[in-house]
Design an enzyme around this catalytic site. Sequence first.
Site, PDB file in Angstrom:
ATOM      1  N   GLU A  95      94.422  95.334   4.648  1.00  0.00           N
ATOM      2  CA  GLU A  95      94.485  95.177   2.763  1.00  0.00           C
ATOM      3  C   GLU A  95      95.289  94.565   1.700  1.00  0.00           C
ATOM      4  OE1 GLU A  95      94.337 100.733   2.624  1.00  0.00           O
ATOM      5  OE2 GLU A  95      95.589  98.934   1.493  1.00  0.00           O
ATOM      6  N   CYS A 108      98.560  91.083  -4.153  1.00  0.00           N
ATOM      7  CA  CYS A 108      99.616  91.696  -3.812  1.00  0.00           C
ATOM      8  C   CYS A 108      98.459  92.061  -1.953  1.00  0.00           C
ATOM      9  CB  CYS A 108      99.720  93.299  -3.346  1.00  0.00           C
ATOM     10  SG  CYS A 108     100.629  94.818  -2.481  1.00  0.00           S
ATOM     11  N   CYS A 115     101.780  98.558  11.049  1.00  0.00           N
ATOM     12  CA  CYS A 115     103.457  98.343  11.134  1.00  0.00           C
ATOM     13  C   CYS A 115     104.137  99.279  12.133  1.00  0.00           C
ATOM     14  CB  CYS A 115     103.828  98.553   9.449  1.00  0.00           C
ATOM     15  SG  CYS A 115     105.548  99.087   9.231  1.00  0.00           S
ATOM     16  N   CYS A 122     104.506 106.513   4.725  1.00  0.00           N
ATOM     17  CA  CYS A 122     103.446 105.459   4.179  1.00  0.00           C
ATOM     18  C   CYS A 122     102.259 105.324   5.032  1.00  0.00           C
ATOM     19  CB  CYS A 122     104.450 104.309   4.367  1.00  0.00           C
ATOM     20  SG  CYS A 122     103.251 102.550   4.193  1.00  0.00           S
ATOM     21  N   GLY A 162     102.192  95.860   6.498  1.00  0.00           N
ATOM     22  CA  GLY A 162     103.006  95.771   7.543  1.00  0.00           C
ATOM     23  C   GLY A 162     104.565  94.973   6.833  1.00  0.00           C
ATOM     24  N   GLU A 163     105.748  94.748   7.751  1.00  0.00           N
ATOM     25  CA  GLU A 163     106.983  94.628   7.829  1.00  0.00           C
ATOM     26  C   GLU A 163     107.203  93.007   7.546  1.00  0.00           C
ATOM     27  OE1 GLU A 163     110.278  95.677   5.944  1.00  0.00           O
ATOM     28  OE2 GLU A 163     111.065  93.343   5.969  1.00  0.00           O
ATOM     29  N   SER A 194     108.889  91.799  -0.220  1.00  0.00           N
ATOM     30  CA  SER A 194     109.691  92.898  -0.439  1.00  0.00           C
ATOM     31  C   SER A 194     109.920  93.568   1.779  1.00  0.00           C
ATOM     32  CB  SER A 194     108.616  94.119  -0.568  1.00  0.00           C
ATOM     33  OG  SER A 194     108.559  95.857  -0.568  1.00  0.00           O
ATOM     34  N   SER A 217     113.420  98.034  -0.345  1.00  0.00           N
ATOM     35  CA  SER A 217     112.480  98.963  -0.461  1.00  0.00           C
ATOM     36  C   SER A 217     113.829  99.869  -0.282  1.00  0.00           C
ATOM     37  CB  SER A 217     111.393  99.068   0.454  1.00  0.00           C
ATOM     38  OG  SER A 217     110.494  98.355  -0.170  1.00  0.00           O
ATOM     39  N   LEU A 218     114.726 100.700  -1.344  1.00  0.00           N
ATOM     40  CA  LEU A 218     115.666 101.625  -1.446  1.00  0.00           C
ATOM     41  C   LEU A 218     115.272 102.941  -0.600  1.00  0.00           C
ATOM     42  CD1 LEU A 218     118.709 101.390  -0.465  1.00  0.00           C
ATOM     43  CD2 LEU A 218     119.002 101.477  -2.781  1.00  0.00           C
ATOM     44  N   HIS A 219     114.642 103.270  -1.633  1.00  0.00           N
ATOM     45  CA  HIS A 219     113.941 104.379  -1.904  1.00  0.00           C
ATOM     46  C   HIS A 219     115.594 106.274  -1.641  1.00  0.00           C
ATOM     47  CE1 HIS A 219     110.554 102.857  -2.011  1.00  0.00           C
ATOM     48  NE2 HIS A 219     110.176 102.768  -0.565  1.00  0.00           N
ATOM     49  N   ASN A 293     102.964 108.184  -3.952  1.00  0.00           N
ATOM     50  CA  ASN A 293     102.254 108.117  -3.832  1.00  0.00           C
ATOM     51  C   ASN A 293     101.667 109.403  -2.872  1.00  0.00           C
ATOM     52  OD1 ASN A 293      98.922 107.881  -3.756  1.00  0.00           O
ATOM     53  ND2 ASN A 293      99.792 105.421  -4.689  1.00  0.00           N
ATOM     54  N   CYS A 336      99.879 101.980  -0.086  1.00  0.00           N
ATOM     55  CA  CYS A 336      99.766 100.911   0.948  1.00  0.00           C
ATOM     56  C   CYS A 336      99.654 101.753   1.503  1.00  0.00           C
ATOM     57  CB  CYS A 336     101.258 101.078   1.498  1.00  0.00           C
ATOM     58  SG  CYS A 336     102.006 100.083   2.002  1.00  0.00           S
TER      59      CYS A 336
HETATM   60  N1  SAH Z   1     107.064  96.589   4.821  1.00  0.00           N
HETATM   61  C1  SAH Z   1     107.661  96.666   3.553  1.00  0.00           C
HETATM   62  C2  SAH Z   1     106.700  95.903   2.089  1.00  0.00           C
HETATM   63  C3  SAH Z   1     105.128  96.905   2.602  1.00  0.00           C
HETATM   64  S1  SAH Z   1     105.109  98.455   1.437  1.00  0.00           S
HETATM   65  C4  SAH Z   1     108.717  97.188   2.432  1.00  0.00           C
HETATM   66  O1  SAH Z   1     108.900  98.177   3.276  1.00  0.00           O
HETATM   67  O2  SAH Z   1     109.582  97.028   1.170  1.00  0.00           O
HETATM   68  C5  SAH Z   1     105.423  98.314  -0.184  1.00  0.00           C
HETATM   69  C6  SAH Z   1     106.338  98.918  -1.304  1.00  0.00           C
HETATM   70  O3  SAH Z   1     105.170 100.345  -0.939  1.00  0.00           O
HETATM   71  C7  SAH Z   1     107.318  99.739  -0.689  1.00  0.00           C
HETATM   72  O4  SAH Z   1     108.313 100.184  -1.852  1.00  0.00           O
HETATM   73  C8  SAH Z   1     107.202 100.992  -0.016  1.00  0.00           C
HETATM   74  O5  SAH Z   1     108.505 101.797   0.263  1.00  0.00           O
HETATM   75  C9  SAH Z   1     106.599 101.777  -0.721  1.00  0.00           C
HETATM   76  N2  SAH Z   1     105.238 102.635  -0.221  1.00  0.00           N
HETATM   77  C10 SAH Z   1     104.404 102.638   0.533  1.00  0.00           C
HETATM   78  N3  SAH Z   1     104.236 103.526   0.710  1.00  0.00           N
HETATM   79  C11 SAH Z   1     104.050 104.588  -0.378  1.00  0.00           C
HETATM   80  C12 SAH Z   1     103.660 105.636  -0.955  1.00  0.00           C
HETATM   81  N4  SAH Z   1     103.100 106.311  -1.006  1.00  0.00           N
HETATM   82  N5  SAH Z   1     103.953 105.721  -2.186  1.00  0.00           N
HETATM   83  C13 SAH Z   1     105.442 104.862  -2.952  1.00  0.00           C
HETATM   84  N6  SAH Z   1     104.928 103.623  -2.714  1.00  0.00           N
HETATM   85  C14 SAH Z   1     105.188 103.582  -1.415  1.00  0.00           C
END
Ligand code: SAH
Length: 347
Positions: A95, A108, A115, A122, A162-163, A194, A217-219, A293, A336
């Site tokens: 996608e 994007c 992944c 995710c 993907g990463e 990212s 992606s810290l979270h 999301n 994603c």
């Molecule tokens: N693997 C990379 C890039 C792909 S994910 C990474 O981890 O950064 C892109 C971004 O979307 C990342 O910040 C990921 O943590 C976030 N993401 C994935 N699923 C999500 C969701 N359900 N809600 C919010 N952000 C999400």
Amino acid sequence: MQQEKMDIKSMNLAELKAYMEGLGEKGFRAKQIYEWLHKKQVSSFEEMSNISKSLIEKLKEDCYLVDLKKEAVQVSKIDGTRKYLFLLSDGNVIESVLMKYKHGNSVCISSQVGCRMGCRFCASTLDGLVRGLTPSEMIDQIYQIGKDVGERISNVVVMGTGEPMDNFDNLLKFIELLTDENGLNISQRNLTVSTCGIVPKIRELAEHKLQITLALSLHASTQEKRLELMPVANKYEIHEVIEACRYYFEQTKRRVSFEYSLVAGVNDTKEDVEQLTRLIRGMNCHVNLIPVNPIKERTYVQPDMEAIHNFKDKLEKNGINVTVRREMGRDIDGACGQLRRKYAQRS
Ligand code: SAH
């Protein structure tokens, strides 16, 4: 034994030149072919009208041409965001998303099929990794979308499935092709990559001293909490990741973006604000807050708008640069991996 065909759209100009010279062709042919592939973005060798029939035959014998097939498009009624599902030549689907902003079109892209990072919230990782995308498969997502809407794409984010750091060499090659003046010529400053935080690769990327933006992606605000959401934290401890981001800034002078998906009751508390502040204070950085999301396979829920803005205000008071990311394509499986997953489950 039949030799494997070459992926001509993944070649840079120097590689194409060497290939042409090997065939006894003039060097300028390489540039002509490169422009057909990356400027005019043809979908077959036959369209290369200033290339002789015999050379076209030779190209077809030696090479294959990546040309992603548009399998489905969903258009958001809310904001015009377009989500694409592309079919690869081996039958896999990926996608990509087009987001229209006042300052231009942003695409994007995915960097892998599936992944293996396992982030808990995710959808892309639920079935694991199939394979990394080739440079040509990454760049063609942008070409196909540009052709589909008939508009220039000015920004690219590698934030789809993907990463990217888990497909590092192909990522670097993709960046080279994307920013080449003989191709789409996108400025490095308009490209964001990212990552979930693969420390050695962040450092390696830093050493290339490119002008691209690193999004991390810290979270989570602590190692303990990050571990609950992101298995990659088992391998790279949160402070090590932050240290690598500082290094990225030192090497490139590019401000790092921290992605922080807010999950109600998990990482949105007052303590999180304080711990996050302590973690990144003094850094030249920016925090992007994204309401998580929700995906149906998990129970994570978004905090309400008030809680989100509260979190933002408190961070701001602590002197941290922060924005709440506008959600795009909420009505079209924006998160994603959601669309691909739906497609895979249907068939
Ligand atoms: N693997 C990379 C890039 C792909 S994910 C990474 O981890 O950064 C892109 C971004 O979307 C990342 O910040 C990921 O943590 C976030 N993401 C994935 N699923 C999500 C969701 N359900 N809600 C919010 N952000 C999400």
